[in-house]
Motif scaffolding. Structure first.
Motif, PDB file in Angstrom:
ATOM      1  N   VAL A 163       1.129  -0.982  -0.127  1.00 10.41           N
ATOM      2  CA  VAL A 163       0.196   0.087   0.215  1.00 10.41           C
ATOM      3  C   VAL A 163       0.558   1.228   0.099  1.00 10.41           C
ATOM      4  O   VAL A 163       0.403   2.621  -0.964  1.00 10.41           O
ATOM      5  N   SER A 164       1.935   1.529   0.738  1.00 14.15           N
ATOM      6  CA  SER A 164       3.001   2.578   0.967  1.00 14.15           C
ATOM      7  C   SER A 164       3.951   2.785  -0.594  1.00 14.15           C
ATOM      8  O   SER A 164       3.682   4.000  -0.983  1.00 14.15           O
ATOM      9  N   THR A 165       3.922   1.522  -1.351  1.00 16.33           N
ATOM     10  CA  THR A 165       4.982   1.876  -2.857  1.00 16.33           C
ATOM     11  C   THR A 165       3.912   1.825  -3.433  1.00 16.33           C
ATOM     12  O   THR A 165       3.644   3.053  -4.090  1.00 16.33           O
ATOM     13  N   LEU A 166       2.290   1.759  -3.239  1.00 15.36           N
ATOM     14  CA  LEU A 166       1.512   2.336  -4.673  1.00 15.36           C
ATOM     15  C   LEU A 166       0.855   4.138  -4.116  1.00 15.36           C
ATOM     16  O   LEU A 166       0.824   4.511  -4.981  1.00 15.36           O
ATOM     17  N   ASN A 167       1.216   4.097  -2.675  1.00 14.09           N
ATOM     18  CA  ASN A 167       1.146   5.250  -2.578  1.00 14.09           C
ATOM     19  C   ASN A 167       1.834   6.613  -2.944  1.00 14.09           C
ATOM     20  O   ASN A 167       1.730   7.315  -3.718  1.00 14.09           O
ATOM     21  N   ASN A 168       3.338   6.155  -2.858  1.00 14.63           N
ATOM     22  CA  ASN A 168       4.087   6.517  -3.822  1.00 14.63           C
ATOM     23  C   ASN A 168       4.138   7.243  -4.918  1.00 14.63           C
ATOM     24  O   ASN A 168       4.880   8.145  -5.775  1.00 14.63           O
ATOM     25  N   LEU A 169       4.119   5.777  -5.683  1.00 14.32           N
ATOM     26  CA  LEU A 169       3.689   5.829  -7.223  1.00 14.32           C
ATOM     27  C   LEU A 169       2.740   6.495  -7.486  1.00 14.32           C
ATOM     28  O   LEU A 169       3.238   7.781  -8.681  1.00 14.32           O
TER      29      LEU A 169
ATOM     30  N   LYS B  49      13.517  -0.409  13.130  1.00 14.71           N
ATOM     31  CA  LYS B  49      12.998  -1.752  12.709  1.00 14.71           C
ATOM     32  C   LYS B  49      13.625  -2.213  11.459  1.00 14.71           C
ATOM     33  O   LYS B  49      13.654  -0.756  10.562  1.00 14.71           O
ATOM     34  N   LEU B  50      13.858  -2.356  10.764  1.00 15.32           N
ATOM     35  CA  LEU B  50      15.264  -2.561   9.600  1.00 15.32           C
ATOM     36  C   LEU B  50      14.266  -3.028   8.494  1.00 15.32           C
ATOM     37  O   LEU B  50      14.470  -2.442   7.806  1.00 15.32           O
ATOM     38  N   ILE B  51      12.869  -3.871   8.238  1.00 12.93           N
ATOM     39  CA  ILE B  51      12.332  -4.031   7.593  1.00 12.93           C
ATOM     40  C   ILE B  51      11.442  -2.421   6.537  1.00 12.93           C
ATOM     41  O   ILE B  51      10.825  -1.953   5.892  1.00 12.93           O
ATOM     42  N   ALA B  52      11.352  -1.441   8.078  1.00 11.58           N
ATOM     43  CA  ALA B  52      10.753  -0.436   7.674  1.00 11.58           C
ATOM     44  C   ALA B  52      11.613   0.774   6.934  1.00 11.58           C
ATOM     45  O   ALA B  52      11.247   1.982   6.872  1.00 11.58           O
ATOM     46  N   ILE B  53      12.636   0.018   6.972  1.00 10.01           N
ATOM     47  CA  ILE B  53      13.798   1.636   6.201  1.00 10.01           C
ATOM     48  C   ILE B  53      13.996   2.095   5.291  1.00 10.01           C
ATOM     49  O   ILE B  53      13.748   3.144   4.867  1.00 10.01           O
ATOM     50  N   PRO B  54      13.591   0.821   3.908  1.00  7.09           N
ATOM     51  CA  PRO B  54      13.450   0.837   2.891  1.00  7.09           C
ATOM     52  C   PRO B  54      12.608   2.607   2.368  1.00  7.09           C
ATOM     53  O   PRO B  54      12.509   3.626   1.861  1.00  7.09           O
ATOM     54  N   ASP B  55      10.862   1.773   2.452  1.00 11.70           N
ATOM     55  CA  ASP B  55       9.899   3.018   2.669  1.00 11.70           C
ATOM     56  C   ASP B  55       9.988   3.736   3.442  1.00 11.70           C
ATOM     57  O   ASP B  55       9.890   5.269   2.675  1.00 11.70           O
ATOM     58  N   VAL B  56      11.028   3.946   4.753  1.00 13.95           N
ATOM     59  CA  VAL B  56      11.141   5.741   4.794  1.00 13.95           C
ATOM     60  C   VAL B  56      11.814   6.783   3.835  1.00 13.95           C
ATOM     61  O   VAL B  56      11.366   7.960   3.380  1.00 13.95           O
ATOM     62  N   VAL B  57      12.591   5.547   3.795  1.00 18.37           N
ATOM     63  CA  VAL B  57      14.050   6.616   2.394  1.00 18.37           C
ATOM     64  C   VAL B  57      13.219   6.443   1.623  1.00 18.37           C
ATOM     65  O   VAL B  57      13.072   7.923   1.192  1.00 18.37           O
ATOM     66  N   LEU B  58      12.445   6.227   0.915  1.00 22.39           N
ATOM     67  CA  LEU B  58      11.810   6.777  -0.472  1.00 22.39           C
ATOM     68  C   LEU B  58      10.684   7.473   0.159  1.00 22.39           C
ATOM     69  O   LEU B  58      10.684   8.798  -0.987  1.00 22.39           O
ATOM     70  N   THR B  59       9.890   7.430   0.992  1.00 24.45           N
ATOM     71  CA  THR B  59       8.936   8.804   1.397  1.00 24.45           C
ATOM     72  C   THR B  59      10.019  10.194   1.837  1.00 24.45           C
ATOM     73  O   THR B  59       9.127  10.963   1.435  1.00 24.45           O
ATOM     74  N   THR B  60      10.498   9.655   2.147  1.00 26.27           N
ATOM     75  CA  THR B  60      11.739  10.626   2.360  1.00 26.27           C
ATOM     76  C   THR B  60      12.307  11.035   1.618  1.00 26.27           C
ATOM     77  O   THR B  60      11.884  13.463   0.924  1.00 26.27           O
ATOM     78  N   PHE B  61      12.426  10.666   0.057  1.00 28.24           N
ATOM     79  CA  PHE B  61      12.488  10.979  -0.997  1.00 28.24           C
ATOM     80  C   PHE B  61      11.694  11.448  -1.521  1.00 28.24           C
ATOM     81  O   PHE B  61      11.227  13.039  -2.076  1.00 28.24           O
ATOM     82  N   LEU B  62      10.413  11.218  -1.386  1.00 26.66           N
ATOM     83  CA  LEU B  62       9.334  11.815  -2.361  1.00 26.66           C
ATOM     84  C   LEU B  62       8.945  12.886  -1.376  1.00 26.66           C
ATOM     85  O   LEU B  62       8.243  14.555  -2.815  1.00 26.66           O
TER      86      LEU B  62
ATOM     87  N   LEU C  68      10.328  15.371   0.077  1.00 23.90           N
ATOM     88  CA  LEU C  68      11.609  16.185  -0.465  1.00 23.90           C
ATOM     89  C   LEU C  68      11.311  16.872  -0.771  1.00 23.90           C
ATOM     90  O   LEU C  68      10.727  17.812  -2.088  1.00 23.90           O
ATOM     91  N   LEU C  69      10.576  16.114  -2.702  1.00 23.75           N
ATOM     92  CA  LEU C  69      10.729  16.805  -4.201  1.00 23.75           C
ATOM     93  C   LEU C  69       8.903  17.171  -4.112  1.00 23.75           C
ATOM     94  O   LEU C  69       9.038  18.704  -4.868  1.00 23.75           O
ATOM     95  N   MET C  70       7.873  17.069  -3.050  1.00 21.59           N
ATOM     96  CA  MET C  70       6.758  17.150  -2.783  1.00 21.59           C
ATOM     97  C   MET C  70       6.814  18.522  -2.364  1.00 21.59           C
ATOM     98  O   MET C  70       6.124  19.806  -2.563  1.00 21.59           O
ATOM     99  N   GLY C  71       7.427  18.669  -1.437  1.00 20.61           N
ATOM    100  CA  GLY C  71       7.885  20.060  -0.421  1.00 20.61           C
ATOM    101  C   GLY C  71       8.703  20.909  -1.669  1.00 20.61           C
ATOM    102  O   GLY C  71       8.030  21.841  -1.769  1.00 20.61           O
ATOM    103  N   VAL C  72       9.746  20.490  -2.253  1.00 17.91           N
ATOM    104  CA  VAL C  72      10.129  21.401  -3.926  1.00 17.91           C
ATOM    105  C   VAL C  72       8.983  22.681  -4.359  1.00 17.91           C
ATOM    106  O   VAL C  72       8.934  22.970  -4.367  1.00 17.91           O
TER     107      VAL C  72
ATOM    108  N   PHE D  62       6.644  13.793   7.159  1.00 23.02           N
ATOM    109  CA  PHE D  62       7.828  12.614   6.991  1.00 23.02           C
ATOM    110  C   PHE D  62       7.865  12.567   8.532  1.00 23.02           C
ATOM    111  O   PHE D  62       8.687  11.025   8.092  1.00 23.02           O
ATOM    112  N   ILE D  63       7.959  13.451   9.820  1.00 24.42           N
ATOM    113  CA  ILE D  63       7.913  13.065  11.074  1.00 24.42           C
ATOM    114  C   ILE D  63       6.710  11.759  11.038  1.00 24.42           C
ATOM    115  O   ILE D  63       7.301  11.057  12.145  1.00 24.42           O
ATOM    116  N   SER D  64       5.761  11.742  10.894  1.00 27.86           N
ATOM    117  CA  SER D  64       4.684  10.601  10.998  1.00 27.86           C
ATOM    118  C   SER D  64       5.354   9.668  10.840  1.00 27.86           C
ATOM    119  O   SER D  64       5.280   8.628  11.001  1.00 27.86           O
TER     120      SER D  64
END
Length: 368
Positions: free
Chosen positions: A89-95, A148-161, A163-167, A193-195
């Motif tokens: 679901v998170s991946t779909l939202n990022n897309l 939480k190890l498995i949360a790292i990739p999704d948090v990194v991608l969300t952070t990137f997006l 940043l793009l949305m903010g700019v 992002f904080i959430s």
């Protein structure tokens, strides 16, 4: 399920659903009222679907809320399938967020109307999701020092997006004169992002604080999207129609322009010593009037016929300065020059409304 979690999940579902429905309604109205502006020309169809993808992204929020409510109700939030579902679901939202940015004029240039880069980033998002799902079966809920190890990739991608949305949103609202909304948009995206951090750092904050940040961030973002949609309606309503504009090139550096919706009627404009801007505008006019539809555009980039978009902006700035237009009547670049895609731009004025002095045309062709 405790009452706090129940309240958050239900609020999340209904706020996201109402926001999505409002965006769909506005998008449908825009497509109906401004169809000719959104789909200019016979060959180039530039239907803007950014608002549509923002609405789909909010529907994904609705889906995630329903899943979270169901899982918490049956108290199966610790199961492996729930972790996999959340990642999908998170991946779909990022897309959807990424696809929306593809249509935002003020988005970073490596995303705005750049199909190749959008496909590449989309591939990275999907690949990351696949690897995360695979890691879920291998690592599960394993944590190291509260991370939480498995949360790292999704948090990194969300952070990137984020940043793009903010700019993108900051520049968009600033360009439209909505400075307060620009700062609110950045604040909402920062809270979003904080959430996400509470999913990564399991001991960060309390349930009340984390849920409060999430609901404030998402409510604020829904409001920002609605303001964005409204400002788009106003922008389209103020965009001159191609069939009302007329331009007549009289002599070197001198032209006559008519745009009734901007209060411009047969106004003579003398570019004076600013011959580069005049030549660029004349080149656009010649391409538009005499070339076939597929050849009417000009490439604007470091390797193109015009080296920078700055030159396009200067054309409009010079016209506004010479005519001393009021703020509400000032021309924007998109009023005269439309973006086609792949660094290509074209004059919006219809070929039959472009007149060029024959001697000027012959001299230009000889010297260019």
């Amino acid at each position: 399920m405790n009452q706090l979690t129940q309240f958050y999940n239900l609020s999340h579902i209904f706020i996201s659903f109402i926001g999505a429905m409002l965006l769909f309604a506005i998008y449908y109205n825009i497509q109906k009222r401004f169809k000719t502006v959104l789909e200019e020309g016979v060959v180039f169809k530039r239907v803007d679907k950014g608002l549509l993808y923002l609405a789909f992204g909010m529907l994904v929020w609705v889906l995630s809320g329903i899943i979270a409510y169901t899982v918490n109700h049956f108290q199966v939030e610790k199961t492996l399938w729930y972790q996999v579902t959340i990642n999908l679901v998170s991946t779909l939202n990022n897309l959807f967020w990424l696809l929306a940015l593809y249509y935002v004029n003020e988005a970073p240039k490596f995303i705005y109307r750049n199909e190749k880069n959008v496909r590449l980033i989309s591939g990275v998002i999907i690949l990351t999701a696949v690897l995360t799902i695979a890691a879920t079966f291998l690592v599960g809920d394993k944590t190291i020092n509260g991370i939480k190890l498995i949360a790292i990739p999704d948090v990194v991608l969300t952070t990137f997006l984020c940043l793009l949305m903010g700019v993108s949103f900051f520049k968009t609202f600033m360009q439209r004169g909505l400075k307060l909304v620009a700062f609110i948009a950045v604040s909402a995206i920062f809270l979003l992002f904080i959430s996400q951090l509470s999913d990564l750092f399991i001991y960060l904050g309390t349930d009340f604080i984390n849920q409060l940040i999430r609901i404030v961030a998402k409510t604020s973002l829904v409001s920002v999207f609605l303001v964005l949609a409204t400002s788009w309606v106003i922008q389209l309503a103020n965009t001159p129609k191609p069939n009302e504009m007329k331009i007549h090139f009289l002599d070197w550096s001198l032209l006559k322009l008519t745009i009734p919706s901007k209060g411009i009627y047969n106004e003579k404009i003398d570019f004076g010593s600013k011959t580069t801007q005049y030549k660029n505008l004349l080149l656009f006019a010649i391409r538009r009037k005499f070339k076939d539809a597929l050849e009417q555009s000009i490439i604007v980039n470091s390797g193109g016929e015009i080296k920078s978009q700055t030159y396009l902006t200067r054309i409009i700035d010079n016209i506004n300065s010479i005519l001393e237009l009021e703020d509400e009547n000032k021309l924007e670049r998109k009023d005269l020059i439309t973006f086609i895609g792949e660094s290509k731009y074209r004059l919006r004025i219809l070929p039959e409304h472009i007149n060029i002095d024959e001697a000027l045309l012959a001299e230009f062709k000889r010297d260019f």
